[in-house]
Scaffold this active site. Structure first.
Site, PDB file in Angstrom:
ATOM      1  N   SER A  38       0.691  -1.172  -0.064  1.00  0.00           N
ATOM      2  CA  SER A  38      -0.154   0.085   0.006  1.00  0.00           C
ATOM      3  C   SER A  38       0.833   1.362  -0.061  1.00  0.00           C
ATOM      4  O   SER A  38       1.910   1.259  -0.828  1.00  0.00           O
ATOM      5  CB  SER A  38      -1.169  -0.075   1.152  1.00  0.00           C
ATOM      6  OG  SER A  38      -2.213   0.806   0.985  1.00  0.00           O
ATOM      7  N   ASP A 175      -5.126  -3.418  -3.290  1.00  0.00           N
ATOM      8  CA  ASP A 175      -4.156  -3.162  -2.099  1.00  0.00           C
ATOM      9  C   ASP A 175      -3.600  -4.403  -1.594  1.00  0.00           C
ATOM     10  O   ASP A 175      -4.410  -5.254  -1.150  1.00  0.00           O
ATOM     11  CB  ASP A 175      -4.999  -2.406  -1.141  1.00  0.00           C
ATOM     12  CG  ASP A 175      -4.090  -1.763  -0.111  1.00  0.00           C
ATOM     13  OD1 ASP A 175      -3.179  -2.476   0.703  1.00  0.00           O
ATOM     14  OD2 ASP A 175      -4.353  -0.481   0.046  1.00  0.00           O
TER      15      ASP A 175
END
Length: 280
Positions: A38, A175
């Site tokens: 991320s 993600d």
């Protein structure tokens, strides 16, 4: 010995990694391998590409998050005092959830990432780097260590339901923090003998009933529970952990300067107290 640096995900909290990298530079600590998830993956990619900590600080100074987002409604919801306006914003912000795969297509963000990395591949990196993402089709963790760097940066940070997943090679990549918010295993697979994790997340947080105002709050809380459980397992695999205690929301980019400074100060304290310079 090869030193692996793992930068955890955490949205805006992940900007603390920039401060940590600045402290590492001042103490002469140079990672041989960097991995991230991320926001950690985004910062790690830029640093591996050749941006110094000061370069990243300058980039953040110029960054206006509202200029790179297509869907701004979600960021403004709690800041408007007018209840009618809040209601209108909320309804407008949620429309994309029923018409596409995320509130924001991510096109502007990918363009920014492409420009910052000159559209180059992983092969152009100055430091070996890898990030993680999740294929929503197969439910599998997908490590990214080759291909276009800007695509990997976007995929590792494409948090549902805010950003659309990246459709590439028959996969829908989202993600990486969904399954692996601190990719220690990837760092070791890439050759790291000693691994330091920079942890920017609070675990096992407690909430009151009033915190759950809508379905989004409930969904995010369920996600928190799952992520915390997996994250604890990831952290246990590290040799050293530098924990940067931050309570900031994942979209609190307005506090970027304070977050970077917190990372810098905490990293300096840890480098001294844990004598991390011995890893050089």
């Amino acid at each position: 010995m090869k030193l692996g640096l793992v930068l955890s995900g955490g949205g805006a909290r992940g900007l603390a990694h920039v401060g940590v990298l600045k402290a590492f530079e001042e103490f002469g600590i140079k990672p041989d391998i960097i991995t991230g998830a991320s926001m950690g993956g985004i910062i790690g990619a830029l640093y591996s590409f050749g941006y110094s900590a000061d370069d990243l600080i300058n980039l953040l100074e110029k960054l206006n998050i509202y200029e790179v987002l297509e869907s701004k409604g979600m960021l403004f919801l709690e800041r408007k005092n007018n209840k009618v306006l809040n209601s209108v914003l909320k309804e407008a912000a949620l429309i994309p959830l029923f018409t596409r795969q995320g509130l924001d297509s991510g096109r502007k963000i990918r363009t920014v990432f492409r420009d910052l990395t000159e559209g180059k591949d992983f092969s152009s990196l100055k430091i070996p780097f890898g990030c993680v993402t999740v294929d929503l089709i197969t439910e599998k963790l997908v490590p990214l260590t080759q291909g276009k760097l800007y695509e990997a940066m976007y995929a590792t940070g494409a948090i549902p339901p805010y950003l659309e997943p990246l459709s590439i090679n028959g996969m829908l990549l989202a993600d990486g923090g969904i399954l692996n918010n601190a990719p220690v295993d990837l760092a070791r697979e890439m050759g790291a003998n000693v691994v330091i994790v920079i942890d920017v997340n609070f675990l096992q947080t407690f909430k009151i009933k009033e915190n759950f105002k809508n379905a989004f709050d409930v969904i995010l809380r369920v996600l928190d529970i799952t992520l915390d459980t997996l994250y604890i397992d990831d952290l246990a695999k590290a040799d050293y952990i530098i924990h940067v205690p931050l309570n900031n929301d994942i979209f609190d980019f307005e506090s970027k300067n304070e977050i970077v400074e917190k990372g810098y100060q905490i990293a300096k304290e840890n480098i001294i107290s844990k004598n991390l310079t011995k890893l050089l």
